[in-house]
Each structure stands twice: as structure tokens, then as C-alpha cells.
Design a protein around this motif. Structure first.
Motif, mmCIF file in Angstrom:
data_model
loop_
_atom_site.group_PDB
_atom_site.id
_atom_site.type_symbol
_atom_site.label_atom_id
_atom_site.label_comp_id
_atom_site.label_asym_id
_atom_site.label_seq_id
_atom_site.Cartn_x
_atom_site.Cartn_y
_atom_site.Cartn_z
ATOM 1 N N ALA B 16 4.372 -20.801 -20.063
ATOM 2 C CA ALA B 16 3.546 -21.845 -19.459
ATOM 3 C C ALA B 16 4.388 -23.067 -19.142
ATOM 4 O O ALA B 16 4.284 -23.648 -18.054
ATOM 5 C CB ALA B 16 2.400 -22.215 -20.405
ATOM 6 N N PHE B 17 5.250 -23.429 -20.118
ATOM 7 C CA PHE B 17 6.103 -24.586 -19.894
ATOM 8 C C PHE B 17 7.009 -24.340 -18.703
ATOM 9 O O PHE B 17 7.228 -25.229 -17.866
ATOM 10 C CB PHE B 17 6.920 -24.855 -21.158
ATOM 11 N N GLY B 18 7.535 -23.095 -18.626
ATOM 12 C CA GLY B 18 8.397 -22.759 -17.493
ATOM 13 C C GLY B 18 7.657 -22.862 -16.177
ATOM 14 O O GLY B 18 8.191 -23.338 -15.178
ATOM 15 N N GLY B 19 6.383 -22.422 -16.183
ATOM 16 C CA GLY B 19 5.610 -22.500 -14.955
ATOM 17 C C GLY B 19 5.398 -23.924 -14.501
ATOM 18 O O GLY B 19 5.575 -24.250 -13.313
ATOM 19 N N VAL B 20 5.030 -24.794 -15.454
ATOM 20 C CA VAL B 20 4.800 -26.200 -15.090
ATOM 21 C C VAL B 20 6.088 -26.825 -14.600
ATOM 22 O O VAL B 20 6.123 -27.552 -13.589
ATOM 23 C CB VAL B 20 4.242 -26.980 -16.300
ATOM 24 N N LEU B 21 7.194 -26.507 -15.319
ATOM 25 C CA LEU B 21 8.486 -27.050 -14.899
ATOM 26 C C LEU B 21 8.829 -26.578 -13.492
ATOM 27 O O LEU B 21 9.315 -27.349 -12.657
ATOM 28 C CB LEU B 21 9.561 -26.598 -15.891
ATOM 29 N N GLY B 22 8.517 -25.294 -13.222
ATOM 30 C CA GLY B 22 8.805 -24.755 -11.893
ATOM 31 C C GLY B 22 8.037 -25.490 -10.803
ATOM 32 O O GLY B 22 8.586 -25.817 -9.749
ATOM 33 N N VAL B 23 6.750 -25.749 -11.058
ATOM 34 C CA VAL B 23 5.943 -26.467 -10.065
ATOM 35 C C VAL B 23 6.495 -27.858 -9.835
ATOM 36 O O VAL B 23 6.614 -28.338 -8.700
ATOM 37 C CB VAL B 23 4.470 -26.517 -10.517
ATOM 38 N N GLY B 145 14.377 -18.011 -10.909
ATOM 39 C CA GLY B 145 15.556 -18.871 -10.958
ATOM 40 C C GLY B 145 16.283 -18.904 -9.634
ATOM 41 O O GLY B 145 16.626 -19.969 -9.100
ATOM 42 N N ALA B 146 16.506 -17.705 -9.073
ATOM 43 C CA ALA B 146 17.171 -17.640 -7.776
ATOM 44 C C ALA B 146 16.346 -18.354 -6.721
ATOM 45 O O ALA B 146 16.885 -19.022 -5.838
ATOM 46 C CB ALA B 146 17.395 -16.181 -7.386
ATOM 47 N N GLY B 147 15.014 -18.232 -6.828
ATOM 48 C CA GLY B 147 14.141 -18.874 -5.852
ATOM 49 C C GLY B 147 14.292 -20.378 -5.850
ATOM 50 O O GLY B 147 14.402 -21.015 -4.804
ATOM 51 N N LEU B 148 14.293 -20.968 -7.068
ATOM 52 C CA LEU B 148 14.402 -22.417 -7.135
ATOM 53 C C LEU B 148 15.751 -22.877 -6.609
ATOM 54 O O LEU B 148 15.852 -23.875 -5.882
ATOM 55 C CB LEU B 148 14.202 -22.882 -8.573
ATOM 56 N N THR B 149 16.828 -22.136 -6.956
ATOM 57 C CA THR B 149 18.154 -22.534 -6.472
ATOM 58 C C THR B 149 18.213 -22.464 -4.949
ATOM 59 O O THR B 149 18.703 -23.383 -4.284
ATOM 60 C CB THR B 149 19.235 -21.610 -7.052
ATOM 61 N N ALA B 150 17.693 -21.361 -4.402
ATOM 62 C CA ALA B 150 17.744 -21.212 -2.951
ATOM 63 C C ALA B 150 16.939 -22.301 -2.255
ATOM 64 O O ALA B 150 17.356 -22.831 -1.218
ATOM 65 C CB ALA B 150 17.222 -19.826 -2.553
ATOM 66 N N ALA B 151 15.778 -22.650 -2.830
ATOM 67 C CA ALA B 151 14.957 -23.690 -2.214
ATOM 68 C C ALA B 151 15.681 -25.025 -2.238
ATOM 69 O O ALA B 151 15.666 -25.777 -1.253
ATOM 70 C CB ALA B 151 13.626 -23.797 -2.950
#
Lengths: 115, 795
Positions: B16-23, B145-151
Motif C-alpha cells: 500500500a505504501f508503495g502504491g501511494v508513493l508511486g502515485v 520500477g521500470a515504468g516510473l524510471t521511463a516516465a
């Protein structure tokens, strides 16, 4: 040589028929629908050959609506087929709903393009 | 061992924490993408840049004022005089409809933004959307992880910034978002096999067709990928669901857009999709038959089908080849042909060859435009092979084709940018995964006094990152075994950047032997602790270099509006606002129906800002019309006056940079006027203007050059500025310094002499006296031959 090939062909047709008879009725109905759509497309092409292709957009939308519904029906058949391992957790209701939605979009576009 | 339920609770909390951090990270990435493009608004003003955006702005103005039906049926008579232009049928409506709807929505919510503001800021908003679409796409390929880096990489990549700054209101601003989103939906359909996503994919493809002519890239890349999957034996029913509805729906939707129309079924650019459609059906049928028949019968069927099939196929192929070969361009459009054969345009279509964006890029432009990504891409390609899935094979194909096309045209570096970002994102994410895993694995060892082998293994399994938890042991062994050679490969790549790697490699090999011993079931790739820490630090520094470069590129290189120029000198900042000065003069001092002739570069700006009818503009659809203007510019005064008079032209506009050193002026573009004009009117011969193979305007220039209209209009009274007529751009004094204009009169020159406007002088009055001698046939014929016979200006 010819005799063996013709007997081969007969054996082939027999085995095809027997294998196809084993498919469930639901799928056979879908197959029938696909055959009907393709036949309609062929009739339209023959008509175009006789009459000429003006207006072209009507011809195109007619052909592509037949081909489109055939393709979507084949997709539905793939998703509903119980032997398909990849779709075992997809409920047939959901598959049918997707099929209806895609058909709606397709026919909306067709109606627009028909002219 | 920890309590499994407790671990589960911890795991879900961490998730959950990872999801919020991702958003939160995605929100930040969107903000970053938006704000890095605002440099030109801060440094200059909120103004539309360049040339093409002015046309889009004018069309959007028309749309917001008159509504969509008038826009769809608009025939523009203020351009390409006297031909006019059917706007509804020749413009890609995606961008204008998007901005128009945003404006309409905001105005209905009582947020009264002007159309110009909405147009200026459309591009940054859609670049934020594109970054989010990249996150979604890369997440489908490799993970979050790859998604966030690419974005994050896409938000800042200079190549994309160059075409989507605030003010660059051009098709690519919206089209790149549509491109990435369409690819994401295709990959999502391929991964899930859901018809719902297939429908969304077709609709997104429709949006792409509305937005940009580059949609042919999608409709050729996806069939190529399907073919690749079939050939490499990765056919599955999901592939059918992903591709077949897209072709049918996509073709229909593409035909709906007026610009494309029937081209969607008749041009060669779309044939690949139909061909692969047929091939896919054949393959699907074969798999189906294989499924229901016994192997022996299947062999019989195969031999039967193959013999008949080959005969039919060769017949069909022969007919097709005959049809296609009968057309001279084999059914391809000029622009597509110039992509496949880079030398085609320079040989046959000088207009396409003359656009600066259509030139091949130089090597430094790769490092300028995608910087660090240029050497992270190969690492990403390797990472995509481990393991190879449908999605990763698609991304590999995407990058391969876009690298080829970017090598043909500079403008297509833009298509390379998302692919490079995805690949680099994957590479960086995999590298970070390996390093952080090594550190995490070895950190407890550092704090423990004397770890036993078994305890070590247990702790190792406990401390593993969550993504590894779901894997079975055998899978992980394979993954790590495959990862090792890639790690070595990637390590070798980074050798070029970092020093002292030999020690680390040796250390890694030792660590491998050490790590192999305690782990019996699970093999983890573990690198020495210090090496991983230093490597992570170096990767972060690499990222810092990338960010610094991107910000510099956005601020200095790509934020120039090119309608306003600045220069720094010892006495401060000079602002050159000559273009708008000239257009404003035209708007206020000429009649509404006056026609203005200039080279085609300035057509859009003239119609948008000065609101006057122009002869040719940037759409360049009519080569003969442009050649007419080019011929007029290259001819002496009288023939040029005749040509312009036959086109009802009142004013001629010339851009001249010799006084201030502005190098994109009309004299530098003159070679294209000669070439294009000479291509249609053979009396313009290029060697007449060349001295020793060069265009010169100094004392050694050819007499044709010194007498042509472009020379005269550029340098009229130029000698009065400094007494010698020194041209700062060409670096010499001009050849002919003192001359008079007989058929044109100068009406306006801007402050820095950058834009010069001339008026056509009306023809001289006929002398009344001679008409009395009408009865005498000899003199009448002489009068007729002298006064009334107009010479054909085209010869």
C-alpha cells in the motif's frame, strides 16, 4: 498416386467432420454466425463487381461491417471456448459484454461512414 | 522464521505504501514535465512559436468562433491565392479539436482563458499525459520500477521538449501522447487478451490518426510485430484478439478522418496491415485444424493444402505485383518513399528536400537530443531479452525501427525519444534492482557477528524484495543464470564511464563463488557490497548529468520562439521583434483584400497575424505555385512584376538579415527558390546564378544574380546603412551598391531591416497623343506591337 491422394482426401474430410461434430453447440452457433457474415460480404463483393464501386464509402462500410462482426465473433469464440487454457478465469458473461461493446462501437462507426 | 500472517500484513502494508508513493511520484513527474517546458513563457512571453503553430492557432480561432460544422466545411480563400485551400479536408483535426474542446470546457466552467493561452499550454499538458502513458506502457513490459524510471526520463528528454514547449502548438504535441497510449493499449490487450482493451486500442488509434500523419508508423509497426510473433512461434489467441479487431475498426476509423479518407485502403502504406491480417487468419486456422485433428491426418491436410495454396498464392501475388508496378511510385506517397529511400526526395521532390527538418541528423544531435539514453538503450535491449516476452519483443522492434527512421530525418528523432526512454528505464531499473538486492542481501551480514551458512540462507530468503516472493525456485535459478551474463555485459558498458572497474570485476567473480556455496536451492546474483554502493552512487550521478543537460537544453536551445529574437551584447539584451512589427504594419496600413507575396515560410504567420491573403504558405501542397513565386524572385524586375501582377499581388515581403546577422533570411534560402523554380520553369537555370559553384552576392557575383528581384529587394538602399554595404551574414560587401527600383517601391522596412515590404508600382499610363494616328495602318500596327502586346511572363 491420384487414387491414394483422393482416398487421403476422403479420410481427411471424414476425420474433420467427426472432430468438428464434437465441438459444443454454443461454439457451433458462433461458427454459423461467422459463416453467415462472410457470405454476406461475398455477396456484397459480387454485387459491387456487377454494379460498380460508387459510392465507395458505402461499399467499404458494408464489407468492413461484415468482416468486423465475423472477426469479433471469432474473438468471442476464442474467449468462450472451454478448451482454451488462457481464458479459464474469464467469465463468458464478461466475454459477451465485451463483444457487445465492441460491436456497438463498430456499428456506430459504420453508420457514420455509410453515407 | 517469521509468522506468515504477520509477514503478509507487513507485505500488504508495504504494497500500500508503495502504491501511494508511486502515485505521488507520478504526480511529481507530471508537474516536472509541465514546468520544464515553461522556459520560453518565462524568458519571452506567452506567444505561439515558429511557423506551423500559427496555422493551427488560426484554425483553432476559427473553430472556437464559428463552431464545428463550419470548421468541418471551411474553404479558406485567404491562402494559396487564387486557388484557396480546403481546410476541412487537408488538416489533421486532432490538435485543433483537442484545444478547442479544452477551451470550450473551461469557458463553460467560467474560467475565461483566451484561445491563445489554451493553445500555448496544450503541449505541456499533453507531455505530462505522455509521461504517464509511458509509465503505463513500461509497467506492462517490465514492472512498476521500470515504468516510473521511463516516465521520469520521458518527462525531460530534450528531443520531445523541442517539439512540445509552451508555445509550440503543433501536431506532435498531442500525437506523441496518442502514439504511446495506443502502444500501451496494444500491449495491454496482448497481455490480457481482453476485447475491451482491444476496443479502447482502436479508439486510441483513431485519435492518433486524427492528430498526425505519422500514424502510418503505428499501422506498420504493429503488423510487423504480429509477423515477428508468428515467425518466432509465439502465436497465441491473445495475439489474434489484439490485432484482428484493430485492423478492421482501425481502417474504418481512419477512413472517417477526411484527410485520410480512402487512402486508408488504397495506399501502400496500409497494405502491410491487410497482408498480415490475412496471414494471421491463415495461421489461426492452421492452429485450429491442428487442434482438432490427429497428427497423421494433419500431415495429410498439410500436403493437400500446400499444393493448392501455393498455386493460388502465386496467382494472386502476380496480379498484385502487376497492379502495384503499374503506378509510377508503386502506390507510396512521396513522403513515405523518402523515408524508405533517403535519396528519393533530393532527386525528385526538391520541396521535401528543402525543409530543414527533413535532413538526416548529425551524430552530435543524438547526444543533444537523447543524451545519456543513447548508451543506456543497448543495455535496455539486452534486459528485454531476459526474459523475452511478447511485450518486450514489441519494444525491441519499436526501438530498432525508430532508430532507423531517426537516421533518415531529424524530425523523426521525436519518435525515437519514447522508445529510448522505455529502454533506458528498463535498463536503469534492472541495474538498480541488482545493486539494491546485493546491498540488502549483504547488509545484515555486515552487522551479524558470525553468520552460519544455514542462517545466512534463511535471512537471505526473508530479506528478498517482494517481487521475488511469488517466484518458484526453479524460475529464479533460470532468471539469475540468465541475468549473470547480462550483468557482465552491462558492467562492460559502464566501464567506459567509470574508472577502476577491473578490481570490481574480480571482486564480483569472487562473490559469485562465495554466494554459490551457501545457497543450495536459490541462486541469487550478489555483487560485493562496496561495488554495489559505488555503482548506485555513480548511476545517480549519471542521472544528475542527464537532468542538468535536459534543463540546459530546454532553457537555452529549445525555448526560442523564433518570432522574437534576442542577442546579448556588451550593452545588454537586444530584442528583435521585427516580424511582428512588419505583420502589424501590414494589418494596419493595407486593405483587407490586398495580396501579399513572400516565400512560403512566412505564409502561415502572415495569414494569422497580418490577416492578409497570401500566395503560398507552409502547407507546400502545390509545387507549381511555389515554383511561380520562386521564378518571380529569381527573375529581373520586369518579368517578376509581370508574374506578380498576373497573381493580383500588391505587396512583396522579403526577409533580410544582413544588417544584424540573422542567417535564416531569404538570400540564404535563395538557392531553393532557384531550384524549385527551375524545376518547373526551365528558363531559370541554376548555373546562371553560380560563380564557381557558389551563390555569391559580392562583386564577383554573376550578372543574373545581381539583377534578380531577390537581390534588389534585399539590398535596396542597403549601402546607406554603413556606407559600404557590408553584409554581416555573408561576410562581404555587396556587389551592386547603388541602384534604383523601376517596378517596385519600398513601403516599409522594420527597425533592424529584417523584414522589408515593397509595393508593386502600377503600370505607366499610356500616352494619349499617339491614339490620334489610329487611321494610319502602319503606325497603328507599330503602336499595337509596342504597347498592347503583353509578353508572356512564363517564357
Amino acid at each position: 498416386m491420384a487414387k491414394s491422394s483422393s482416398s487421403d482426401a476422403q479420410a481427411l474430410i471424414r476425420s474433420l467432420r467427426s472432430a468438428y461434430a464434437a465441438t459444443p453447440t454454443k461454439l457451433k452457433i458462433i461458427d454459423l454466425y461467422v459463416v453467415y457474415a462472410i457470405t454476406t460480404a461475398v455477396i456484397q463483393i459480387v454485387y459491387m463487381g456487377i454494379v460498380g464501386s460508387f459510392p465507395f464509402n458505402s461499399f467499404l462500410s458494408g464489407i468492413l461491417s461484415c468482416v468486423g462482426t465475423a472477426v469479433l465473433a471469432v474473438c468471442l469464440r476464442i474467449q468462450v471456448n472451454k478448451e482454451n487454457k488462457e481464458f479459464k478465469d474469464l467469465s463468458p458473461e464478461r466475454a459477451f459484454a465485451d463483444f457487445v461493446l465492441c460491436n456497438l462501437v463498430l456499428h456506430l462507426v459504420i453508420m457514420n461512414f455509410l453515407g | 522464521m517469521a509468522d506468515p500472517s504477520e509477514a503478509k500484513g507487513e507485505g500488504s502494508l508495504r504494497k500500500a505504501f508503495g502504491g501511494v508513493l508511486g502515485v505521488f511520484i507520478l504526480l511529481l513527474i507530471g508537474t516536472l514535465a509541465f514546468s520544464i517546458r515553461l522556459f520560453s513563457v518565462i524568458k519571452y512571453e506567452s506567444v505561439i512559436h515558429e511557423f506551423d503553430p500559427y496555422f493551427n492557432y488560426r484554425v483553432t480561432q476559427f473553430l472556437t468562433k464559428n463552431g464545428i460544422y463550419d470548421f468541418w466545411n471551411w474553404f479558406d480563400d485567404r491562402t494559396w491565392y487564387p486557388l484557396g485551400r480546403v481546410i476541412g479536408g487537408t488538416v489533421y483535426p486532432g490538435l485543433t479539436l483537442t484545444a478547442g474542446s479544452i477551451w470550450w470546457l473551461l469557458n463553460n466552467l467560467n474560467i475565461p482563458l483566451s484561445v491563445e493561452t489554451v493553445c500555448v499550454f496544450t503541449a505541456p499538458i499533453f507531455s505530462a499525459n505522455a509521461a504517464w502513458a509511458t509509465y503505463l506502457l513500461t509497467k506492462e513490459v517490465k514492472g512498476t520500477g521500470a515504468g516510473l524510471t521511463a516516465a521520469a526520463l520521458l518527462a525531460m528528454v530534450p528531443s520531445y521538449i523541442s517539439r512540445s514547449v509552451a508555445g509550440s502548438y503543433d501536431n506532435e504535441a498531442v500525437a506523441i501522447f496518442a502514439l504511446i497510449f495506443t502502444f500501451y493499449l496494444y500491449i495491454k490487450t496482448l497481455n490480457t487478451g481482453s476485447l475491451f482493451y482491444a476496443t479502447l486500442n482502436a479508439l486510441s488509434y483513431f485519435y492518433m490518426v486524427c492528430s498526425w500523419g505519422g500514424y502510418t508508423f503505428i499501422i506498420n509497426l504493429i503488423p510487423m510485430h504480429v509477423l515477428l510473433c508468428i515467425v518466432t512461434g509465439r502465436y497465441s489467441s491473445r495475439l489474434y484478439i489484439a490485432y484482428a479487431p484493430l485492423v478492421v475498426l482501425g481502417t474504418l476509423l481512419a477512413s472517417l478522418v477526411p484527410v485520410v479518407g480512402f487512402n486508408a485502403v488504397m495506399t501502400s502504406e496500409h497494405f502491410a496491415s491487410f497482408l498480415v491480417f490475412i496471414i494471421l487468419h491463415v495461421v489461426a486456422f492452421v492452429y485450429y485444424i491442428k487442434g482438432i485433428l490427429s497428427p497423421k491426418m494433419f500431415k495429410v491436410a498439410m500436403t493437400l493444402v500446400v499444393t493448392i495454396g501455393i498455386a493460388v498464392c502465386s496467382a494472386v501475388l502476380a496480379i498484385l505485383i502487376a497492379l502495384v508496378a503499374s503506378s509510377p511510385t508503386k502506390g507510396w506517397s512521396g513522403r513515405s518513399l523518402s523515408l524508405l529511400d533517403p535519396t528519393y526526395a533530393s532527386k525528385y521532390i526538391p520541396i521535401i528536400a528543402s525543409v530543414s527538418e527533413h535532413q538526416p541528423p548529425t551524430w552530435p544531435s543524438y547526444f543533444m537530443d537523447i543524451n545519456v539514453l543513447a548508451f543506456l538503450v543497448p543495455a535496455g535491449i539486452v534486459a528485454c531479452f531476459l526474459p523475452l516476452s511478447d511485450a518486450s519483443s514489441f519494444v525491441i522492434l519499436y526501438i530498432a525501427t525508430s532508430v532507423y527512421f531517426s537516421g533518415v530525418m531529424v524530425r523523426l528523432m521525436l519518435v525515437l525519444a519514447p522508445a529510448a526512454c522505455i529502454m533506458s528505464g528498463i535498463a536503469l531499473s534492472e541495474a538498480f534492482d541488482a545493486f539494491t538486492r546485493s546491498i540488502k542481501f549483504q547488509l545484515p551480514k555486515l552487522f551479524e557477528a558470525s553468520p552460519s551458512d544455514a542462517g545466512d540462507t534463511n535471512r537471505g530468503t526473508q530479506d528478498e524484495p517482494t517481487k521475488v516472493d511469488n517466484n518458484t525456485p526453479t524460475e529464479k535459478t533460470e532468471a539469475t543464470v540468465k541475468e549473470r551474463p547480462s550483468e557482465k555485459h552491462r558492467k562492460k558498458e559502464k566501464k567506459k564511464l567509470e574508472k577502476g572497474k577491473e578490481i570490481k570485476e574480480k571482486g564480483k567473480e569472487n562473490a559469485d563463488k562465495v554466494s554459490n556455496k551457501p545457497l543450495n536451492a536459490k541462486k541469487l546474483l550478489v555483487l560485493p557490497l562496496e561495488a554495489s554502493a559505488v555503482a548506485i552512487l555513480l548511476l545517480i550521478i549519471l542521472g544528475a548529468f542527464y537532468v542538468v543537460h535536459c534543463v540546459w537544453a530546454a532553457a537555452e536551445a529549445y525555448s526560442a520562439p523564433s518570432i522574437v529574437l534576442t542577442s546579448h551584447s556588451h550593452d545588454g539584451l537586444h530584442v528583435f521583434d521585427d516580424f511582428r512589427e512588419a505583420y502589424a504594419w501590414l494589418k494596419h496600413n493595407t486593405d483587407v483584400d490586398d495580396k501579399v507575396a513572400s516565400w512560403w515560410d512566412y505564409g502561415y504567420q502572415t495569414t494569422a497575424m497580418a490577416n492578409r491573403t497570401v500566395i503560398v504558405d507552409n502547407n507546400t501542397w502545390n509545387n507549381t505555385h511555389i515554383a511561380t513565386v520562386g521564378t518571380a524572385m529569381s527573375s529581373p524586375e520586369k518579368p517578376a512584376w509581370d508574374i506578380f501582377n498576373s497573381l493580383d499581388v500588391k505587396y512583396v515581403l522579403v526577409v533580410f538579415g544582413g544588417l544584424v546577422g540573422y542567417s535564416s533570411d531569404d538570400i540564404n534560402k535563395f538557392l531553393w527558390m532557384v531550384r524549385i523554380g527551375g524545376g518547373v520553369f526551365p528558363h531559370i537555370r541554376e548555373p546562371d546564378y553560380l560563380r564557381d559553384g557558389q551563390y555569391r552576392i559580392d562583386a564577383h557575383a554573376t550578372p543574373t544574380m545581381l539583377n534578380c528581384l531577390m537581390y534588389k529587394l534585399s539590398y535596396y538602399r542597403f549601402v546607406e546603412t554603413d556606407g559600404k554595404g557590408f553584409d554581416r551574414v555573408r561576410g562581404t560587401e555587396i556587389g551592386k551598391k547603388h541602384f534604383r527600383l523601376t517596378h517596385f517601391e519600398e513601403v516599409f522596412t522594420t527597425h533592424h531591416w529584417m523584414v522589408r515590404i515593397y509595393k508593386l508600382k502600377s503600370p505607366k499610363n499610356r500616352i494619349r497623343g499617339k491614339s490620334k494616328k489610329k487611321t494610319n495602318p502602319k503606325t497603328t500596327s507599330k503602336i499595337n506591337s509596342n504597347k498592347n502586346v503583353k509578353k508572356n511572363p512564363w517564357q
